[in-house]
Design a protein around this motif. Structure first.
Motif, PDB file in Angstrom:
ATOM      1  N   SER A  16       5.287  58.926 -50.646  1.00 20.20           N
ATOM      2  CA  SER A  16       6.260  59.739 -51.405  1.00 20.20           C
ATOM      3  C   SER A  16       7.156  58.911 -51.916  1.00 20.20           C
ATOM      4  N   GLY A  17       8.271  59.707 -52.688  1.00 18.86           N
ATOM      5  CA  GLY A  17       9.345  59.018 -53.167  1.00 18.86           C
ATOM      6  C   GLY A  17       9.142  58.659 -54.566  1.00 18.86           C
ATOM      7  N   LYS A  18      10.746  58.218 -55.152  1.00 10.91           N
ATOM      8  CA  LYS A  18      10.480  57.876 -56.497  1.00 10.91           C
ATOM      9  C   LYS A  18       9.901  56.773 -56.900  1.00 10.91           C
ATOM     10  N   HIS A  19       9.290  55.843 -56.034  1.00 10.32           N
ATOM     11  CA  HIS A  19       8.288  54.811 -56.308  1.00 10.32           C
ATOM     12  C   HIS A  19       7.073  54.929 -55.757  1.00 10.32           C
ATOM     13  N   GLY A  20       6.829  56.280 -55.379  1.00 13.27           N
ATOM     14  CA  GLY A  20       5.665  56.700 -54.562  1.00 13.27           C
ATOM     15  C   GLY A  20       4.298  57.130 -55.477  1.00 13.27           C
ATOM     16  N   PHE A  21       3.207  57.645 -55.280  1.00  9.67           N
ATOM     17  CA  PHE A  21       2.427  58.332 -56.107  1.00  9.67           C
ATOM     18  C   PHE A  21       2.205  59.497 -55.570  1.00  9.67           C
ATOM     19  N   PRO A  22       2.412  60.693 -56.147  1.00 15.45           N
ATOM     20  CA  PRO A  22       3.052  60.510 -57.438  1.00 15.45           C
ATOM     21  C   PRO A  22       4.676  60.501 -57.244  1.00 15.45           C
ATOM     22  N   SER A  23       5.004  59.924 -58.452  1.00 16.42           N
ATOM     23  CA  SER A  23       6.395  59.580 -58.375  1.00 16.42           C
ATOM     24  C   SER A  23       7.242  60.798 -58.527  1.00 16.42           C
ATOM     25  N   GLU A  24       8.432  60.868 -57.464  1.00 18.74           N
ATOM     26  CA  GLU A  24       9.001  61.911 -57.467  1.00 18.74           C
ATOM     27  C   GLU A  24      10.660  61.519 -57.970  1.00 18.74           C
ATOM     28  N   LYS A  25      10.510  60.707 -58.828  1.00 16.71           N
ATOM     29  CA  LYS A  25      11.804  60.405 -59.570  1.00 16.71           C
ATOM     30  C   LYS A  25      12.258  61.438 -60.401  1.00 16.71           C
ATOM     31  N   THR A  26      13.625  61.645 -60.407  1.00 18.44           N
ATOM     32  CA  THR A  26      14.149  62.749 -61.250  1.00 18.44           C
ATOM     33  C   THR A  26      14.614  62.071 -62.690  1.00 18.44           C
ATOM     34  N   THR A  27      14.060  62.542 -63.538  1.00 16.74           N
ATOM     35  CA  THR A  27      14.734  62.398 -65.041  1.00 16.74           C
ATOM     36  C   THR A  27      15.915  62.704 -65.580  1.00 16.74           C
ATOM     37  N   ASN A  28      16.566  62.305 -66.625  1.00 19.40           N
ATOM     38  CA  ASN A  28      17.626  62.989 -67.061  1.00 19.40           C
ATOM     39  C   ASN A  28      17.226  64.305 -67.695  1.00 19.40           C
ATOM     40  N   PRO A  29      17.979  65.112 -67.500  1.00 23.73           N
ATOM     41  CA  PRO A  29      17.449  66.218 -68.405  1.00 23.73           C
ATOM     42  C   PRO A  29      17.504  66.212 -69.906  1.00 23.73           C
ATOM     43  N   ILE A 110      12.369  63.178 -48.868  1.00 24.55           N
ATOM     44  CA  ILE A 110      11.765  62.883 -47.517  1.00 24.55           C
ATOM     45  C   ILE A 110      12.247  61.763 -46.897  1.00 24.55           C
ATOM     46  N   MET A 111      12.885  61.746 -45.641  1.00 23.21           N
ATOM     47  CA  MET A 111      13.534  60.876 -44.959  1.00 23.21           C
ATOM     48  C   MET A 111      12.564  59.690 -44.582  1.00 23.21           C
ATOM     49  N   GLN A 112      12.726  58.376 -45.189  1.00 24.04           N
ATOM     50  CA  GLN A 112      11.777  57.230 -45.094  1.00 24.04           C
ATOM     51  C   GLN A 112      12.400  56.146 -44.099  1.00 24.04           C
ATOM     52  N   PRO A 113      11.735  55.407 -43.274  1.00 24.99           N
ATOM     53  CA  PRO A 113      12.163  54.503 -42.560  1.00 24.99           C
ATOM     54  C   PRO A 113      12.565  53.177 -43.172  1.00 24.99           C
ATOM     55  N   LYS A 114      13.763  52.500 -43.035  1.00 28.30           N
ATOM     56  CA  LYS A 114      14.492  51.409 -43.419  1.00 28.30           C
ATOM     57  C   LYS A 114      14.951  50.602 -42.258  1.00 28.30           C
ATOM     58  N   ILE A 115      15.106  49.128 -42.842  1.00 28.83           N
ATOM     59  CA  ILE A 115      15.659  48.236 -41.689  1.00 28.83           C
ATOM     60  C   ILE A 115      17.174  47.749 -42.110  1.00 28.83           C
ATOM     61  N   ASN A 116      18.072  47.956 -41.226  1.00 28.33           N
ATOM     62  CA  ASN A 116      19.445  47.764 -41.653  1.00 28.33           C
ATOM     63  C   ASN A 116      19.512  45.851 -41.587  1.00 28.33           C
ATOM     64  N   ARG A 117      19.852  45.630 -42.609  1.00 28.52           N
ATOM     65  CA  ARG A 117      19.866  43.926 -42.940  1.00 28.52           C
ATOM     66  C   ARG A 117      20.581  43.120 -41.809  1.00 28.52           C
ATOM     67  N   LYS A 118      21.930  43.790 -41.637  1.00 23.91           N
ATOM     68  CA  LYS A 118      22.822  43.174 -40.519  1.00 23.91           C
ATOM     69  C   LYS A 118      22.249  42.894 -38.905  1.00 23.91           C
ATOM     70  N   SER A 127      14.368  59.818 -49.662  1.00 21.53           N
ATOM     71  CA  SER A 127      13.563  59.280 -50.947  1.00 21.53           C
ATOM     72  C   SER A 127      14.054  59.325 -52.288  1.00 21.53           C
ATOM     73  N   HIS A 128      15.128  60.275 -52.503  1.00 21.35           N
ATOM     74  CA  HIS A 128      15.662  60.258 -53.537  1.00 21.35           C
ATOM     75  C   HIS A 128      16.988  59.601 -53.831  1.00 21.35           C
ATOM     76  N   TYR A 129      17.180  58.541 -53.095  1.00 23.07           N
ATOM     77  CA  TYR A 129      18.286  57.522 -53.312  1.00 23.07           C
ATOM     78  C   TYR A 129      17.907  56.721 -54.652  1.00 23.07           C
ATOM     79  N   SER A 130      18.902  56.889 -55.580  1.00 25.22           N
ATOM     80  CA  SER A 130      20.645  56.943 -55.295  1.00 25.22           C
ATOM     81  C   SER A 130      21.265  58.127 -55.661  1.00 25.22           C
ATOM     82  N   LEU A 131      20.300  59.223 -55.998  1.00 21.42           N
ATOM     83  CA  LEU A 131      20.717  60.509 -56.230  1.00 21.42           C
ATOM     84  C   LEU A 131      21.355  61.095 -55.169  1.00 21.42           C
ATOM     85  N   CYS A 132      20.636  60.744 -53.834  1.00 20.85           N
ATOM     86  CA  CYS A 132      21.010  61.410 -52.603  1.00 20.85           C
ATOM     87  C   CYS A 132      21.209  60.188 -51.787  1.00 20.85           C
ATOM     88  N   LYS A 133      22.343  59.886 -51.194  1.00 21.71           N
ATOM     89  CA  LYS A 133      22.783  58.685 -50.361  1.00 21.71           C
ATOM     90  C   LYS A 133      22.610  59.136 -48.914  1.00 21.71           C
TER      91      LYS A 133
END
Length: 281
Positions: A16-29, A110-118, A127-133
């Protein structure tokens, strides 16, 4: 033409997510206003493409997905009881529970797992980053996702994989952390920052352990901190589909059921209760 057939087809990255399938990327109105009117059926074009992909195999199609962030197409195949095999390969217990965790801020991501680089710790981002941070920390013990529950008139974060949990601030909803003050030990809000106007001043001396989770440090000015583990009485001898009014009970049962039956388990949120459903295929 639908393309050539093959003995086996492997469809990867069904997330899922904006780079998933199907893409959930929000387009400009403004862009939507210039495009043709979308079809009434959601993700119609991607559904047709997905259908072509999984019907090109002469013998078998394999769908590869992380069930913590799985595509809605995969979830629909499981929940609608299509003729699919779920247990051909060994997978972890978390992967056997099909349930997405939605962002509490935007409600749709959808909340997706990520790794803190530090510090290389696990956290979860919308999954809607950067619209939702919006982000949330993973479990401090195992790194799994922390669920929000309401019990004993209090709010908590509880691990979806182990018995670790954290209380939440009754004022701002932030994580509560263990602190030491002039009068002893207490729980204080993580958003406390001294005398700042935006600082959260909420504190509490003791918090009741949610049902089915281990006791953590009991806070008291008169006794030393102690730790113990309580056995949950949620799980019964008979393993079957069950309804729960408390979400933590549902997930505790689902994990034990998946481990015992070595099969995939659905956790489905209904109107006022959670249904734990065993998938026998």
């Amino acid at each position: 033409s639908k393309g050539k057939e093959a003995d086996y087809v492997v469809v990867i990255e069904l997330q899922s997510g904006k780079h998933g399938f199907p893409s959930e990327k929000t387009t400009n109105p403004l862009l939507d206003a210039l495009l043709p009117t979308p079809e009434d059926f959601e993700f119609a074009e991607e559904r047709r493409l997905f259908y072509v992909a999984i019907t090109r195999a002469k013998k078998r199609s394999y769908l590869v997905a992380d069930m913590t962030t799985s595509s809605i197409f995969v979830n629909e195949l499981i929940k609608d009881n299509y003729d699919i095999e779920l247990n051909e390969f060994d997978i972890t217990e978390d992967q056997k529970i099909t349930q997405n965790f939605y962002c509490i801020k935007c409600q749709t991501g959808i909340m997706q797992p990520k790794i803190n680089r530090k510090d290389k710790t696990t956290f979860y981002g919308c999954s809607h980053y950067s619209l939702c941070k919006h982000t949330e920390n993973g479990c401090s013990e195992c790194g799994s996702r922390m669920m929000r529950i309401n019990e004993n008139t209090s709010n908590y974060k509880a691990c979806s994989n182990c018995t670790n949990w954290l209380p939440l601030c009754a004022t701002c909803g932030g994580d509560m952390i263990y602190r030491k003050g002039s009068y002893g030990l207490f729980w204080g809000c993580r958003n406390y920052s001294g005398n700042d106007e935006l600082s959260c001043q909420y504190t509490i001396n003791s918090i009741k352990t949610p049902k089915g989770y281990k006791d953590i440090l009991e806070i008291s000015t008169n006794t030393k901190p102690k730790s113990s583990i309580k056995e949950s009485n949620v799980i019964q001898e008979v393993w079957d589909d069950k309804k729960f009014t408390v979400r933590t009970d549902a997930y505790e049962y689902a994990k034990k059921l998946a481990m015992t039956k070595k099969s995939t388990v659905n956790v489905i949120e209904k109107d006022g209760y959670w249904l734990v459903e065993l998938k026998n295929r």
